[in-house]
Design a protein around this motif. Structure first.
Motif, PDB file in Angstrom:
ATOM      1  N   ILE A  64       1.029  -1.029  -0.079  1.00 53.58           N
ATOM      2  CA  ILE A  64       0.059   0.634   0.036  1.00 53.58           C
ATOM      3  C   ILE A  64       0.872   1.327   0.012  1.00 53.58           C
ATOM      4  O   ILE A  64       1.666   1.026   1.025  1.00 53.58           O
ATOM      5  CB  ILE A  64      -1.039  -0.213   1.403  1.00 53.58           C
ATOM      6  CG1 ILE A  64      -1.816  -1.504   1.148  1.00 53.58           C
ATOM      7  CG2 ILE A  64      -1.466   1.098   0.897  1.00 53.58           C
ATOM      8  CD1 ILE A  64      -2.219  -1.457   2.459  1.00 53.58           C
ATOM      9  N   GLU A  65       0.880   1.782  -1.193  1.00 57.57           N
ATOM     10  CA  GLU A  65       1.713   3.320  -1.540  1.00 57.57           C
ATOM     11  C   GLU A  65       1.381   4.422  -0.210  1.00 57.57           C
ATOM     12  O   GLU A  65       0.065   4.579   0.295  1.00 57.57           O
ATOM     13  CB  GLU A  65       1.565   3.488  -2.310  1.00 57.57           C
ATOM     14  CG  GLU A  65       1.769   2.537  -3.865  1.00 57.57           C
ATOM     15  CD  GLU A  65       3.815   2.495  -3.548  1.00 57.57           C
ATOM     16  OE1 GLU A  65       4.278   2.939  -2.847  1.00 57.57           O
ATOM     17  OE2 GLU A  65       4.315   1.633  -3.825  1.00 57.57           O
ATOM     18  N   GLN A  66       2.141   5.494   0.356  1.00 59.71           N
ATOM     19  CA  GLN A  66       1.554   6.635   0.684  1.00 59.71           C
ATOM     20  C   GLN A  66       0.559   7.334  -0.166  1.00 59.71           C
ATOM     21  O   GLN A  66       0.336   7.267  -0.719  1.00 59.71           O
ATOM     22  CB  GLN A  66       2.751   7.931   1.376  1.00 59.71           C
ATOM     23  CG  GLN A  66       2.624   8.722   1.621  1.00 59.71           C
ATOM     24  CD  GLN A  66       1.546   7.759   3.392  1.00 59.71           C
ATOM     25  OE1 GLN A  66       2.257   7.279   4.082  1.00 59.71           O
ATOM     26  NE2 GLN A  66       0.883   8.911   3.626  1.00 59.71           N
ATOM     27  N   GLY A  67      -0.735   7.578   0.368  1.00 54.31           N
ATOM     28  CA  GLY A  67      -1.563   8.499   0.077  1.00 54.31           C
ATOM     29  C   GLY A  67      -3.104   7.861  -0.048  1.00 54.31           C
ATOM     30  O   GLY A  67      -3.803   8.285  -1.082  1.00 54.31           O
ATOM     31  N   GLU A  68      -2.817   5.901  -0.741  1.00 53.98           N
ATOM     32  CA  GLU A  68      -3.696   5.558  -1.348  1.00 53.98           C
ATOM     33  C   GLU A  68      -4.981   5.864  -0.069  1.00 53.98           C
ATOM     34  O   GLU A  68      -5.246   5.869   1.133  1.00 53.98           O
ATOM     35  CB  GLU A  68      -3.906   4.045  -1.027  1.00 53.98           C
ATOM     36  CG  GLU A  68      -2.677   3.985  -2.220  1.00 53.98           C
ATOM     37  CD  GLU A  68      -2.267   2.521  -2.818  1.00 53.98           C
ATOM     38  OE1 GLU A  68      -2.932   2.317  -4.038  1.00 53.98           O
ATOM     39  OE2 GLU A  68      -1.727   1.909  -2.666  1.00 53.98           O
ATOM     40  N   PHE A  69      -6.226   5.602  -0.713  1.00 55.22           N
ATOM     41  CA  PHE A  69      -7.554   5.149   0.230  1.00 55.22           C
ATOM     42  C   PHE A  69      -8.156   3.446  -0.152  1.00 55.22           C
ATOM     43  O   PHE A  69      -8.787   3.369  -1.138  1.00 55.22           O
ATOM     44  CB  PHE A  69      -8.418   6.295  -0.038  1.00 55.22           C
ATOM     45  CG  PHE A  69      -9.615   6.308   1.363  1.00 55.22           C
ATOM     46  CD1 PHE A  69     -10.449   4.811   0.745  1.00 55.22           C
ATOM     47  CD2 PHE A  69     -10.572   7.820   0.982  1.00 55.22           C
ATOM     48  CE1 PHE A  69     -11.431   4.528   2.208  1.00 55.22           C
ATOM     49  CE2 PHE A  69     -11.511   7.923   2.033  1.00 55.22           C
ATOM     50  CZ  PHE A  69     -12.186   6.576   2.493  1.00 55.22           C
ATOM     51  N   VAL A  70      -7.494   2.632   0.810  1.00 56.24           N
ATOM     52  CA  VAL A  70      -8.006   1.725   0.566  1.00 56.24           C
ATOM     53  C   VAL A  70      -8.693   1.256   1.445  1.00 56.24           C
ATOM     54  O   VAL A  70      -8.930   1.312   1.790  1.00 56.24           O
ATOM     55  CB  VAL A  70      -6.852   0.860   0.722  1.00 56.24           C
ATOM     56  CG1 VAL A  70      -7.340  -1.233   0.530  1.00 56.24           C
ATOM     57  CG2 VAL A  70      -5.638   1.243   0.435  1.00 56.24           C
ATOM     58  N   ALA A  71     -10.368   0.488   0.673  1.00 59.45           N
ATOM     59  CA  ALA A  71     -10.494   0.062   1.497  1.00 59.45           C
ATOM     60  C   ALA A  71     -11.112  -2.148   1.334  1.00 59.45           C
ATOM     61  O   ALA A  71     -11.057  -2.275   0.214  1.00 59.45           O
ATOM     62  CB  ALA A  71     -12.675   0.217   0.866  1.00 59.45           C
ATOM     63  N   VAL A  72     -10.646  -2.265   2.600  1.00 61.83           N
ATOM     64  CA  VAL A  72     -10.884  -3.980   3.299  1.00 61.83           C
ATOM     65  C   VAL A  72     -12.456  -4.659   3.363  1.00 61.83           C
ATOM     66  O   VAL A  72     -12.698  -4.129   3.698  1.00 61.83           O
ATOM     67  CB  VAL A  72     -10.011  -4.248   4.403  1.00 61.83           C
ATOM     68  CG1 VAL A  72     -10.052  -6.081   3.691  1.00 61.83           C
ATOM     69  CG2 VAL A  72      -8.043  -3.340   3.828  1.00 61.83           C
ATOM     70  N   ILE A  73     -12.694  -5.268   2.668  1.00 62.98           N
ATOM     71  CA  ILE A  73     -13.747  -5.745   2.399  1.00 62.98           C
ATOM     72  C   ILE A  73     -14.050  -7.164   2.789  1.00 62.98           C
ATOM     73  O   ILE A  73     -12.983  -8.287   1.961  1.00 62.98           O
ATOM     74  CB  ILE A  73     -14.997  -5.379   1.373  1.00 62.98           C
ATOM     75  CG1 ILE A  73     -14.408  -6.329   0.168  1.00 62.98           C
ATOM     76  CG2 ILE A  73     -15.131  -3.841   1.630  1.00 62.98           C
ATOM     77  CD1 ILE A  73     -15.518  -5.934  -0.970  1.00 62.98           C
ATOM     78  N   GLY A  74     -14.796  -7.690   3.219  1.00 57.17           N
ATOM     79  CA  GLY A  74     -15.257  -9.200   3.421  1.00 57.17           C
ATOM     80  C   GLY A  74     -16.311 -10.154   4.421  1.00 57.17           C
ATOM     81  O   GLY A  74     -16.972  -8.920   4.748  1.00 57.17           O
ATOM     82  N   LEU A  75     -17.101 -10.926   4.192  1.00 59.05           N
ATOM     83  CA  LEU A  75     -17.178 -11.478   5.361  1.00 59.05           C
ATOM     84  C   LEU A  75     -16.901 -10.969   6.315  1.00 59.05           C
ATOM     85  O   LEU A  75     -15.645 -11.123   7.820  1.00 59.05           O
ATOM     86  CB  LEU A  75     -17.829 -12.965   5.529  1.00 59.05           C
ATOM     87  CG  LEU A  75     -18.816 -13.436   3.825  1.00 59.05           C
ATOM     88  CD1 LEU A  75     -19.088 -15.081   3.810  1.00 59.05           C
ATOM     89  CD2 LEU A  75     -20.201 -12.914   4.171  1.00 59.05           C
ATOM     90  N   SER A  76     -17.825 -11.189   7.931  1.00 50.90           N
ATOM     91  CA  SER A  76     -17.309 -11.817   9.262  1.00 50.90           C
ATOM     92  C   SER A  76     -17.024 -12.435   9.340  1.00 50.90           C
ATOM     93  O   SER A  76     -17.103 -13.119   9.402  1.00 50.90           O
ATOM     94  CB  SER A  76     -19.031 -10.921  10.319  1.00 50.90           C
ATOM     95  OG  SER A  76     -19.651  -9.658   9.953  1.00 50.90           O
ATOM     96  N   GLY A  77     -15.545 -12.330  10.402  1.00 45.91           N
ATOM     97  CA  GLY A  77     -14.144 -13.493  10.960  1.00 45.91           C
ATOM     98  C   GLY A  77     -14.054 -13.761   9.396  1.00 45.91           C
ATOM     99  O   GLY A  77     -12.882 -14.605   9.276  1.00 45.91           O
ATOM    100  N   ALA A  78     -13.699 -12.678   8.279  1.00 52.26           N
ATOM    101  CA  ALA A  78     -13.110 -13.470   7.307  1.00 52.26           C
ATOM    102  C   ALA A  78     -11.390 -12.704   7.367  1.00 52.26           C
ATOM    103  O   ALA A  78     -10.854 -13.131   6.953  1.00 52.26           O
ATOM    104  CB  ALA A  78     -13.174 -12.315   5.824  1.00 52.26           C
ATOM    105  N   GLY A  79     -11.222 -11.977   8.582  1.00 48.26           N
ATOM    106  CA  GLY A  79      -9.811 -11.814   8.598  1.00 48.26           C
ATOM    107  C   GLY A  79      -9.493  -9.624   8.722  1.00 48.26           C
ATOM    108  O   GLY A  79      -8.554  -9.594   8.391  1.00 48.26           O
ATOM    109  N   LYS A  80     -10.361  -9.647   7.943  1.00 46.12           N
ATOM    110  CA  LYS A  80     -10.420  -7.726   8.409  1.00 46.12           C
ATOM    111  C   LYS A  80      -9.804  -7.274   8.669  1.00 46.12           C
ATOM    112  O   LYS A  80      -9.159  -6.012   8.819  1.00 46.12           O
ATOM    113  CB  LYS A  80     -11.552  -7.379   7.440  1.00 46.12           C
ATOM    114  CG  LYS A  80     -12.994  -7.958   6.523  1.00 46.12           C
ATOM    115  CD  LYS A  80     -13.224  -7.155   6.122  1.00 46.12           C
ATOM    116  CE  LYS A  80     -14.245  -6.535   7.168  1.00 46.12           C
ATOM    117  NZ  LYS A  80     -15.711  -8.375   7.784  1.00 46.12           N
TER     118      LYS A  80
END
Length: 260
Positions: free
Chosen positions: A25-41
């Motif tokens: 992940i580079e500096q200044g990125e806007f990253v969303a982490v998605i997935g089911l509950s318990g997936a490891g997010k």
């Protein structure tokens, strides 16, 4: 830059929360982490500031191998990373300003820590942070008199007062109504763009993730199954991330928003 190199995380109950994570992940990125509950997010983002220790592999943040930091090094490192929680983590019976000033406690002398007296520079930084999220007028209001959205903005101001390079957000709008969620997400987006602060957000609301994030990371059963620009996310990809449960997930989110 944040870099995961063959990172694994196994809890004491032998649950493998993260499996062979390779990610940059580079500096200044806007990253969303998605997935089911318990997936490891949550585990994924909490490893970045060492709230969770990785089991194996390397995690490099700003050129430092995070797992090798000890004692004061860890505390200094964490000053560069802001953390926003769903529950706000505020002291509700005191003022907004005092909640933001808490971020400077590690910098205070022993006497100032005992007396709770802050220097002028800290007060200016705290007030500036409140202005950045549009609630400067609430500085001397008790937190328990604020709405949920305003409280989340206080938490964001507290983080901004640290001058972080990275903001980690763990379900920051999960308890907010749709209108307030938009206001808070607009704050995150503006801060990301204007201040070049990396935002890595674990988010349950798929449609909002697609609207605000530049990049989507899909996590399933502890592994990254998608990592690309938001524009490349399709219904088939969402079905794969959510194991064919996309419609059910979106319906549950809609039901939650209607209830709020």
């Amino acid at each position: 830059m944040i870099e995961f190199i063959n990172v694994n995380k196994t809890y004491t109950n032998e649950i493998k929360a993260l499996k062979q994570i390779n990610l940059k992940i580079e500096q200044g990125e806007f990253v969303a982490v998605i997935g089911l509950s318990g997936a490891g997010k949550s585990t994924l983002i909490r490893c970045i500031n060492r709230m969770h220790e990785i089991t194996s592999g390397q995690l490099i943040v700003g050129g430092m191998d995070v797992s090798k930091l000890r004692g004061k090094e860890v505390r200094r490192f964490r000053r560069r990373i802001g953390m926003i929680f769903q529950s706000f983590n505020l002291v509700t019976r005191t003022t907004v300003l005092k909640n933001v000033l808490v971020s400077f406690v590690p910098d205070l002398s022993f006497i100032r820590k005992l007396t709770g007296v802050y220097i002028k520079e800290h007060k200016i930084k705290a007030l500036t942070a409140l202005d950045q999220v549009g609630i400067l007028d609430k500085a001397f209001v008790r937190v328990d008199q604020l709405s949920g959205g305003q409280q989340q903005r206080v938490a964001l101001a507290r983080t901004l007062s640290q001058n972080p390079e990275i903001i980690l957000a763990d379900e920051p709008i999960a308890s907010l109504d749709p209108v307030t969620s938009k206001i808070v997400m607009d704050d995150f987006k503006r801060i990301n763009k204007e201040m070049n602060i990396s935002v890595i957000m674990n988010i349950h609301h798929v449609e909002i993730a697609l609207q605000y994030a530049d990049r989507i990371i899909g996590v399933r059963e502890g592994a990254i199954v998608f990592d690309d620009q938001t524009a490349k996310v399709t219904d088939d990809i969402l079905d794969y991330i959510y194991k064919g449960q996309t419609e059910q997930v979106l319906a549950e989110i809609a039901k939650e928003q209607a209830y709020v």
